[in-house]
Design a protein around this motif. Sequence first.
Motif, PDB file in Angstrom:
ATOM      1  N   LEU A   1       0.829  -1.196   0.000  1.00 39.31           N
ATOM      2  CA  LEU A   1       0.000   0.000   0.000  1.00 39.31           C
ATOM      3  C   LEU A   1       0.868   1.252   0.000  1.00 39.31           C
ATOM      4  O   LEU A   1       1.965   1.259   0.556  1.00 39.31           O
ATOM      5  N   ALA A   2       0.347   2.289  -0.604  1.00 36.41           N
ATOM      6  CA  ALA A   2       1.041   3.574  -0.611  1.00 36.41           C
ATOM      7  C   ALA A   2       1.007   4.181   0.785  1.00 36.41           C
ATOM      8  O   ALA A   2       0.123   3.889   1.588  1.00 36.41           O
ATOM      9  N   ILE A   3       1.991   5.008   1.068  1.00 38.05           N
ATOM     10  CA  ILE A   3       2.025   5.741   2.332  1.00 38.05           C
ATOM     11  C   ILE A   3       2.231   7.217   2.021  1.00 38.05           C
ATOM     12  O   ILE A   3       2.814   7.575   1.002  1.00 38.05           O
ATOM     13  N   THR A   4       1.707   8.055   2.888  1.00 36.70           N
ATOM     14  CA  THR A   4       1.903   9.491   2.752  1.00 36.70           C
ATOM     15  C   THR A   4       2.964   9.922   3.758  1.00 36.70           C
ATOM     16  O   THR A   4       2.838   9.661   4.952  1.00 36.70           O
ATOM     17  N   LEU A   5       4.020  10.547   3.258  1.00 38.94           N
ATOM     18  CA  LEU A   5       5.101  11.020   4.110  1.00 38.94           C
ATOM     19  C   LEU A   5       4.682  12.289   4.842  1.00 38.94           C
ATOM     20  O   LEU A   5       3.681  12.919   4.495  1.00 38.94           O
TER      21      LEU A   5
END
Length: 106
Positions: free
Chosen positions: A83-87
Amino acid sequence: MWDAPQLLLRNPEQPVGNAVIFTMGDGSVWIVWGRMESSQPMLAHTGWDATRLMYRVSKDSGRTWSADREFPMDTAGWLPRNLAITLRDGTLAVPTSDERNNRDLS
């Protein structure tokens, strides 16, 4: 109450792989996948080195979706891996692997 399942991605001519779905902070839902650029038929488990990273966006919780879009960079051979993550700075990071060179691009 859940709706009946819907098929989101299918293309026998250019198979899809490793699709991941996630929600962004603005509420939009994204689906990211690798689209095989090789034509079928091929041997099982081959051809993933010839993929492009694709995505669709839904602004209404998955009821409708944008057209298929390719990321605006050379993504030949890339496949999503998680899954993508938001920094912290708001940058979206999509963990991928490079199937041409057998390496992680996370």
